[in-house]
Design a protein around this motif. Structure first.
Motif, PDB file in Angstrom:
ATOM      1  N   LEU A   1       0.839  -1.206   0.000  1.00 44.55           N
ATOM      2  CA  LEU A   1       0.000   0.000   0.000  1.00 44.55           C
ATOM      3  C   LEU A   1       0.870   1.251   0.000  1.00 44.55           C
ATOM      4  CD1 LEU A   1      -2.837  -1.027   2.465  1.00 44.55           C
ATOM      5  CD2 LEU A   1      -3.132  -0.348   0.102  1.00 44.55           C
ATOM      6  N   TYR A   2       1.946   1.205   0.798  1.00 46.09           N
ATOM      7  CA  TYR A   2       2.841   2.362   0.829  1.00 46.09           C
ATOM      8  C   TYR A   2       3.434   2.614  -0.537  1.00 46.09           C
ATOM      9  CZ  TYR A   2       2.910   3.936   5.649  1.00 46.09           C
ATOM     10  OH  TYR A   2       2.568   4.506   6.830  1.00 46.09           O
ATOM     11  N   SER A   3       3.917   1.560  -1.169  1.00 44.13           N
ATOM     12  CA  SER A   3       4.538   1.779  -2.475  1.00 44.13           C
ATOM     13  C   SER A   3       3.481   2.176  -3.503  1.00 44.13           C
ATOM     14  CB  SER A   3       5.291   0.521  -2.919  1.00 44.13           C
ATOM     15  OG  SER A   3       4.378  -0.525  -3.128  1.00 44.13           O
ATOM     16  N   GLU A   4       2.300   1.647  -3.342  1.00 49.79           N
ATOM     17  CA  GLU A   4       1.219   1.968  -4.285  1.00 49.79           C
ATOM     18  C   GLU A   4       0.827   3.439  -4.173  1.00 49.79           C
ATOM     19  OE1 GLU A   4      -0.124   1.023  -7.199  1.00 49.79           O
ATOM     20  OE2 GLU A   4      -0.078  -0.998  -6.381  1.00 49.79           O
ATOM     21  N   LEU A   5       0.711   3.897  -2.943  1.00 49.20           N
ATOM     22  CA  LEU A   5       0.280   5.290  -2.735  1.00 49.20           C
ATOM     23  C   LEU A   5       1.400   6.280  -3.013  1.00 49.20           C
ATOM     24  CD1 LEU A   5      -1.947   5.094   0.464  1.00 49.20           C
ATOM     25  CD2 LEU A   5      -2.684   5.438  -1.875  1.00 49.20           C
ATOM     26  N   ALA A   6       2.635   5.776  -3.056  1.00 51.69           N
ATOM     27  CA  ALA A   6       3.759   6.681  -3.310  1.00 51.69           C
ATOM     28  C   ALA A   6       3.943   6.911  -4.801  1.00 51.69           C
ATOM     29  CB  ALA A   6       5.026   6.095  -2.698  1.00 51.69           C
ATOM     30  N   GLN A   7       3.232   6.150  -5.596  1.00 53.31           N
ATOM     31  CA  GLN A   7       3.438   6.264  -7.041  1.00 53.31           C
ATOM     32  C   GLN A   7       2.855   7.547  -7.599  1.00 53.31           C
ATOM     33  OE1 GLN A   7       2.114   2.763  -9.024  1.00 53.31           O
ATOM     34  NE2 GLN A   7       3.710   1.534  -8.058  1.00 53.31           N
TER      35      GLN A   7
ATOM     36  N   ARG B   1      -6.009  -1.040  -7.326  1.00 51.55           N
ATOM     37  CA  ARG B   1      -5.121  -1.991  -6.657  1.00 51.55           C
ATOM     38  C   ARG B   1      -5.126  -1.753  -5.152  1.00 51.55           C
ATOM     39  NH1 ARG B   1      -2.137  -0.919 -11.278  1.00 51.55           N
ATOM     40  NH2 ARG B   1      -0.873   0.636 -10.247  1.00 51.55           N
ATOM     41  N   VAL B   2      -5.144  -0.446  -4.815  1.00 54.04           N
ATOM     42  CA  VAL B   2      -5.191  -0.108  -3.387  1.00 54.04           C
ATOM     43  C   VAL B   2      -6.458  -0.704  -2.779  1.00 54.04           C
ATOM     44  CG1 VAL B   2      -5.376   1.787  -1.748  1.00 54.04           C
ATOM     45  CG2 VAL B   2      -3.819   1.975  -3.682  1.00 54.04           C
ATOM     46  N   ASP B   3      -7.551  -0.496  -3.477  1.00 55.63           N
ATOM     47  CA  ASP B   3      -8.842  -0.990  -2.997  1.00 55.63           C
ATOM     48  C   ASP B   3      -8.784  -2.502  -2.792  1.00 55.63           C
ATOM     49  OD1 ASP B   3     -11.498  -1.607  -2.542  1.00 55.63           O
ATOM     50  OD2 ASP B   3     -12.244  -0.065  -3.903  1.00 55.63           O
ATOM     51  N   ALA B   4      -8.222  -3.192  -3.767  1.00 58.91           N
ATOM     52  CA  ALA B   4      -8.157  -4.651  -3.672  1.00 58.91           C
ATOM     53  C   ALA B   4      -7.370  -5.077  -2.440  1.00 58.91           C
ATOM     54  CB  ALA B   4      -7.518  -5.222  -4.931  1.00 58.91           C
ATOM     55  N   ARG B   5      -6.280  -4.333  -2.170  1.00 59.46           N
ATOM     56  CA  ARG B   5      -5.448  -4.706  -1.021  1.00 59.46           C
ATOM     57  C   ARG B   5      -6.184  -4.423   0.285  1.00 59.46           C
ATOM     58  NH1 ARG B   5      -1.220  -3.635  -4.700  1.00 59.46           N
ATOM     59  NH2 ARG B   5      -0.287  -5.674  -5.063  1.00 59.46           N
ATOM     60  N   ILE B   6      -6.875  -3.283   0.287  1.00 59.50           N
ATOM     61  CA  ILE B   6      -7.625  -2.962   1.514  1.00 59.50           C
ATOM     62  C   ILE B   6      -8.700  -4.021   1.729  1.00 59.50           C
ATOM     63  CG2 ILE B   6      -8.981  -1.226   2.714  1.00 59.50           C
ATOM     64  CD1 ILE B   6      -7.752   0.826   0.778  1.00 59.50           C
ATOM     65  N   HIS B   7      -9.287  -4.417   0.636  1.00 55.92           N
ATOM     66  CA  HIS B   7     -10.331  -5.440   0.739  1.00 55.92           C
ATOM     67  C   HIS B   7      -9.761  -6.708   1.366  1.00 55.92           C
ATOM     68  CE1 HIS B   7     -14.058  -7.435  -0.353  1.00 55.92           C
ATOM     69  NE2 HIS B   7     -13.320  -8.472  -0.707  1.00 55.92           N
ATOM     70  N   GLN B   8      -8.586  -7.068   0.930  1.00 50.54           N
ATOM     71  CA  GLN B   8      -7.904  -8.235   1.484  1.00 50.54           C
ATOM     72  C   GLN B   8      -7.722  -8.088   2.996  1.00 50.54           C
ATOM     73  OE1 GLN B   8      -5.728 -10.974   0.649  1.00 50.54           O
ATOM     74  NE2 GLN B   8      -6.847 -11.293  -1.270  1.00 50.54           N
ATOM     75  N   LEU B   9      -7.179  -6.923   3.323  1.00 51.04           N
ATOM     76  CA  LEU B   9      -6.853  -6.687   4.725  1.00 51.04           C
ATOM     77  C   LEU B   9      -8.117  -6.648   5.563  1.00 51.04           C
ATOM     78  CD1 LEU B   9      -4.444  -6.345   6.461  1.00 51.04           C
ATOM     79  CD2 LEU B   9      -4.403  -3.915   5.982  1.00 51.04           C
ATOM     80  N   LYS B  10      -9.132  -6.066   4.989  1.00 56.75           N
ATOM     81  CA  LYS B  10     -10.410  -5.966   5.695  1.00 56.75           C
ATOM     82  C   LYS B  10     -10.953  -7.371   5.943  1.00 56.75           C
ATOM     83  CE  LYS B  10     -15.100  -4.293   4.871  1.00 56.75           C
ATOM     84  NZ  LYS B  10     -15.688  -5.368   4.089  1.00 56.75           N
TER      85      LYS B  10
END
Lengths: 1017, 156
Positions: free
Chosen positions: B62-68, B75-84
């Motif tokens: 997420l950090y690298s994704e948001l730093a882009q 992609r961020v959403d998908a990762r958050i979904h995973q974490l959620k």
């Protein structure tokens, strides 16, 4: 001195006389300049400026007349005369003063003289006496003495000093006399000088005082001034007489010659917009006698579109009669344009501001609404899960032995629960549509199938004596593309509404193509030829491809084989009939050709009609509003959320169609919606050629393809069911209607879609070999229903009996079970017979499949014991979730396969047969909904075309279990969705995509257990 | 019972209860505890360990994704979904809540709020991690000392 004094009155005069002549703002500068400087200087100033002659158009004669005859002219002249007179008077006064001074001086001098003489006398008298003889005059002279003495004080003292030398001597007197003589001389000189000056002044005055000269000088100056000011001023000045003929005009940019203007009126000179208006305006001023200003827009050939600010002042004669007008016009076109632009801009700005405010308000409201909706949706979802638990528990409770009162209470509980669930589902649907989350899907579907399924489903839960029927016009394409789930939802909603408000008669669906989105109604019942034609087409296909049919039959489950056989029987009969009626195959071909040429979008109109209570006219406007019901009375009587129609309307509109209603109270209502569908041309083309084999494979599809009429006749229920008391139980049971379609038997297969939750157990029973035992069970069940509520187990059997084995299930139920059995046996016999008549290969296949089904279904009839090791598939991408769920499963005593996305899930289903699939909805690669659709499509069609279309290649045949196992291919595996949030992956969507149930995440032990209990019995 | 053991048990119970009281954990964690038995003695520790490994990877992503330059919100959403999903499965309530807030901002494509949420998410993860480590440590001590983990039913 005179010159200096002259300045003042002129200034005075200017201030008095000229103000009306000079433009106010330039008066100070130009006026002073003009007035202070000598006329010559004035001319010098204008020397450089050449005044173009042609600018000046003057009718001097007229001007003179004007000055003579008009008030203004007269007053102007009067002023000038007065001024002159004033100046003359002033000059006379000055001269008089001067004369006075001179005469006073002369008197002084004379007095002096007398004094001197008297002094002499006094001196003489002093000698004689010291009395002063002049006493009377003394005083008088004293007055006069003071002034000159003061004036010539020095002289007198000098005189005294000079004389002081030797008083009273001859020399003294001589000197004194001489001195006095000198003084006298000087005085005379002075007098002479003054006289000269006076003369000079008089001469000067005479030289200047000619009034005409002065006046013409003033006029000249005024003229110069006017030219100086006006030479570049964009003003037209004119005078018009009382006939509005121009008598004088000044125009710096003349387009016409003087002679073209003078003596003519505006109307004579030019034509166009505004001319008349100006003429009228001038006339108005002329009549009213009051000056006025107006802006007039001209559009003339002469100078184009221009706006003039016109000032018109009336001119009066000395008698007070108006004799004409003075006219002054200024071109303000640019200003007007700018002003209008400004006004427009201001207006636009105001509008924009208003809009912005409005928009902000709307935005705020929308945001709030969205938030509220989201909240509502979330809340609803949150409520739904526990409520579903409550309802399902109550359902389970309903299966236990309860006394009458308990059952009634439970019934209320269930119906309330159902209502709340329905309400929540409706709210979720609405909020989805309104928030734009609702996405439409474009899937290929068969309208006939949809209509039939909807009616079937409705018939299944029918608790009234109603006929349900469906007509699909022949011109409705076999396959169209649209969002079948939503269309089904609309249809179901409308049908259940119709049923709710209909107490007797019928409820039905008409489907027909309309040329445009208009609501023309075609005949309700389709012509017979249509039916015949469709069957003939079908028969033709069957006849030609009998080998493929038989091949297909071996692929089918026993039930379906049987259905197909039954279907054949019917079909052949019809086919013969058709032949007798000389309905040739060519007609079918012709019809197909027509279909080929049809455009890609087709508008299909759907009527849902009933013979119910109807809708009063005053309720029609609010019919589609949310939470609206015709009346509180209705709401009480019929229940419902008041959301159904609102949802229908929104859905229809979302799909680009419209929903209308026509109704007559106590006679019935018809809800009509028109929707556009895409027609896939490939499908149409392949109907009679390439796809035949495939079509033959879809046994259920074959008859659906062309069947246009379905009817579900009312069936009079005996006390058998009403005594049971649980409407819910009835609902769970199979349709209590007689199903009389042309293709009766093959319908049965379709029932499986209507009752997905029961299928799992049902299908395995469905081989003809089981018929006897099923019949036994049916007997038992009928008995049970009479007394107490049936157990879940019995229900299954009844379902089997109605839906699978016995094509006339309801009849069977209404009759005694013995006749039921006999019927079943009869049916079985028919099946056998037909099977024998089939080619040997098919027979073999049938036997084989029968045998296999028998082996799998053994033991089911005896009781609800779960199978030894159900195979469970978990489709979940989240490792933690997998771990937790797996652990829970272990606790529950089950193992399961785990795959991580939809594609893997489809592959897993291709390889193995599962008894239950737990499917995460939101997954990478392929989501749970699509995977479910593919699996369902396989179950329905027996092929993996959908999977291939989605890009999943078929597993090699030796690995593939399902592609070679016809018995299992038709099984409908329960798929349980695992959903995480309300809006994106709602339970409705899960159901709509073919899932059987859902568990909300996180999956808890209890939820999982409940789910397994429900689906793995 | 050994008073030392009882004290340890009490400390364990306190620690565990505080986790629920502070809303760091919810009933789902209790479910996990119920799933842990003799056949599966390390279930919770294993699951939680997997969760943290997984989460740390996701946070890093997420950090690298948001730093882009161009943030891939999907992609961020998908990762958050995973974490959620995984946090709700182990009952890490506050992490789940942080994920929900994060996801909302992600869908609104609000980068600044996303970064804030990510920070918060990280803090929540660290919090629950340290708390759970304490709990497991106490558990280990308790077991090492010969005590048993008390069966605390929802008594808070």
């Amino acid at each position: 001195m005179v010159c200096e004094m002259e300045k003042d009155p002129i200034e005075d005069m200017d201030i008095e006389v000229l103000p009306s002549m000079w433009p106010e703002d330039i008066r100070d500068d130009a006026g002073k300049q003009f007035n202070i400087e000598k006329p010559g200087g004035d001319e010098d100033m204008l020397k450089d400026v050449t005044i173009p002659g042609e600018h000046k158009i003057l009718d001097f004669k007229r001007l003179l007349e004007l000055t003579n005859y008009t008030d203004q002219g007269a007053s102007q002249l009067a002023y000038l005369v007065k001024h002159w007179e004033y100046r003359q008077a002033n000059a006379v006064r000055l001269l008089k003063e001067e004369l006075d001074i001179l005469s006073r001086q002369r008197q002084e001098v004379e007095l002096k003289k007398l004094e001197i003489l008297e002094e002499h006398r006094f001196e003489e008298e002093r000698y004689g006496g010291d009395k002063r003889p002049i006493s009377i005059l003394d005083d008088a002279y004293d007055i006069w003495q003071d002034v000159p003495r003061r004036k010539s004080d020095v002289v007198i003292q000098n005189k005294r000093v000079e004389i002081d030398a030797e008083y009273d001597t001859v020399i003294y007197w001589k000197q004194r006399a001489m001195h006095l003589e000198k003084l006298l001389e000087a005085s005379i000189h002075r007098e002479q000088a003054l006289m000269e000056k006076l003369q000079e002044s008089i001469n000067n005055m005479e030289k200047q005082s000619s009034p005409v000269e002065e006046l013409s000088q003033i006029l000249k100056r005024a003229d110069n001034f006017l030219h100086f000011i006006l030479q570049n001023a964009p003003v037209v000045i004119g005078h018009q007489d009382k006939d509005l003929k121009y008598r004088f005009i000044y125009n710096p940019y003349p387009t016409l010659h003087e002679e073209d203007v003078i003596g003519k009126t505006d109307i004579d000179i030019f034509t166009g917009a505004g001319v008349k208006e100006s003429q009228e305006f001038k006339r108005e001023v002329l009549e009213k006698g009051l000056p006025a200003k107006r802006e007039i827009t001209f559009d003339t050939e002469l100078f184009g579109a221009k706006t003039f600010l016109i000032h018109v002042a009336p001119v009066f004669s000395k008698d007070g009669e108006t004799i004409g007008i003075n006219y002054m016009g200024m071109d303000v076109t640019d200003q007007v344009r700018i002003r209008e632009k400004m006004a427009r801009l201001r207006e636009e700005m105001a509008v924009r501001n208003a809009k912005e405010t409005e928009m902000n308000k709307t935005m705020y409201i929308t945001e709030e609404t969205m938030r509220a909706k989201q909240m509502l949706a979330t809340m609803s979802h949150e409520i739904r899960s526990p409520l579903a638990g409550v309802v399902s528990m109550a359902e389970i409770l309903a299966q236990t032995r309860l006394d009458r009162e308990q059952r009634q209470l439970l019934e209320v509980m269930l119906s309330s629960g159902d209502l709340v669930l329905q309400l929540i589902n409706d709210i979720l649907d609405l909020s989805k549509v309104e928030s734009g989350v609702m996405k439409l899907e474009a899937t290929k579907f068969r309208p006939r199938e949809v209509v039939k399924h909807v009616l079937q489903t409705a018939a299944a839960s029918l608790r009234k004596i109603l006929t349900l029927e469906g007509h699909v016009a022949d011109d409705v394409p076999i396959e169209v593309i649209g969002d079948v789930l939503r269309i089904r939802q609309i249809l179901t909603n409308l049908i259940s509404n119709a049923i709710k408000f209909t107490h007797e008669g019928k409820v039905g669906i008409n489907l027909y193509v309309v040329p445009e989105p208009s609501l023309e109604k075609i005949e309700e019942s389709p012509e017979k030829s249509k039916v015949d034609q469709s069957t003939s087409l079908e028969s033709k296909m069957k006849g030609e491809k009998s080998s493929s049919v038989s091949q297909a039959s071996s692929d089918q489950q026993p039930v379906q084989v049987k259905s197909q056989n039954g279907h054949f029987c019917q079909n052949h009969a019809l086919h013969d009939k058709t032949r007798n009626m000389c309905e040739s195959e060519a007609s079918a071909d012709r019809d197909n050709e027509e279909e080929d040429t049809r455009e890609t979008t087709v508008w299909i109109c759907c009527d849902v009609y009933d013979t119910g209570i109807g809708i009063p006219e005053n309720a029609l406007p609010t019919l589609f509003k949310k939470y609206m019901q015709v009346s509180a009375d209705h709401a009480r009587k019929y229940g419902g959320t008041g959301l159904g129609l609102a949802i229908c309307k929104q859905l229809v509109e979302l799909m680009g169609g419209r929903l209308t209603v026509s109704s007559r109270e106590h006679i019935g209502s018809t809800f009509t919606f028109v929707l556009p569908y895409k027609v896939s041309p490939i499908c149409d083309n392949s109907d009679d050629s390439d796809d035949l084999a495939i079509m033959a494979n879809h046994d259920s599809a074959v008859d659906d393809i062309t069947d246009g009429f379905f009817q579900f006749q009312p069936h009079t229920r005996g006390s058998l069911f009403s005594s049971n008391g649980s409407s819910r139980t009835q609902k769970l049971l199979s349709p209590n209607v007689v199903y009389t379609s042309i293709n009766k038997l093959n319908r049965v297969a379709e029932d499986s879609y209507a009752f997905p939750t029961n299928n799992l157990r049902v299908k395995e029973l469905a081989s003809p070999e089981d018929a006897c035992s099923t019949a036994d069970a049916a007997e038992t069940s009928a008995e049970t229903e009479c007394s107490v509520s049936p157990s879940l187990h019995y229900e299954c059997e009844v379902d089997v009996e109605n839906g699978k084995v016995n094509p006339q299930g309801t009849e069977c139920r209404s009759q005694s079970s013995s006749s039921n059995i006999s019927r079943l046996e009869e049916e079985k016999g028919q099946v056998d017979k037909l099977t024998i008549s089939e080619p040997p290969g098919s027979c073999q296949g049938l036997e084989k499949s029968c045998a296999s089904s028998e082996s799998t279904s053994s033991g089911i009839v005896e009781g609800p014991k779960p199978q030894p090791k159900p195979k469970i598939l978990l489709v979940e991408d989240n490792k933690i979730n997998v771990m937790v769920t797996q652990s829970m499963m272990k606790q529950l005593g089950h193992n399961m396969d785990v795959v991580n996305d939809g594609v893997e899930a489809v592959r897993a289903v291709q390889r193995h047969t599962y008894d239950l699939i737990l499917m995460d909805v939101c997954m990478p690669v392929m989501d749970g909904l699509q995977a479910t659709r593919i699996i369902r499509s396989f179950e329905e069609t027996g092929n993996w075309d959908a999977a291939v279309r989605a890009g999943i290649e078929q597993v090699s045949s030796d690995l593939s279990c399902n592609s070679h196992s016809p018995t299992e291919s038709k099984e409908r595996v329960p798929i349980i969705a695992m959903t995480a949030n309300a809006l994106a992956e709602s339970a409705d969507e899960c159901f709509a995509n073919g899932m059987d149930s859902f568990v909300s995440k996180p999956v808890t032990f209890q939820k999982l257990k409940q789910c397994l209990e429900q689906y793995l019995m | 019972m050994d008073p030392r053991l009882r004290q340890m048990q009490r400390r364990w119970t306190d620690c565990r209860n505080s986790l629920f009281r502070e809303g760091i954990l919810d009933d789902m964690f209790m479910e996990l505890q119920e799933l842990q038995d003799e056949r599966n003695p390390d279930f919770i520790v294993e699951t939680v360990a997997l969760f943290f490994t997984n989460s740390e990877n996701l946070i890093r992503d997420l950090y690298s994704e948001l730093a882009q330059q161009n943030v891939g919100f999907r992609r961020v959403d998908a990762r958050i979904h995973q974490l959620k999903g995984s946090s709700s499965s182990i009952g890490a309530k506050r992490v789940t809540n942080a994920c929900i807030a994060f996801r909302d901002f992600c869908r609104a494509r609000n980068l600044t709020e996303c970064l804030r949420c990510l920070q918060q998410l990280k803090e929540e993860l660290l919090l629950v991690k340290s708390k759970l480590e304490t709990l497991f440590e106490l558990e280990n001590q308790l077991v090492a000392a010969g005590g048993s983990i008390p069966r605390v039913q929802r008594s808070f």
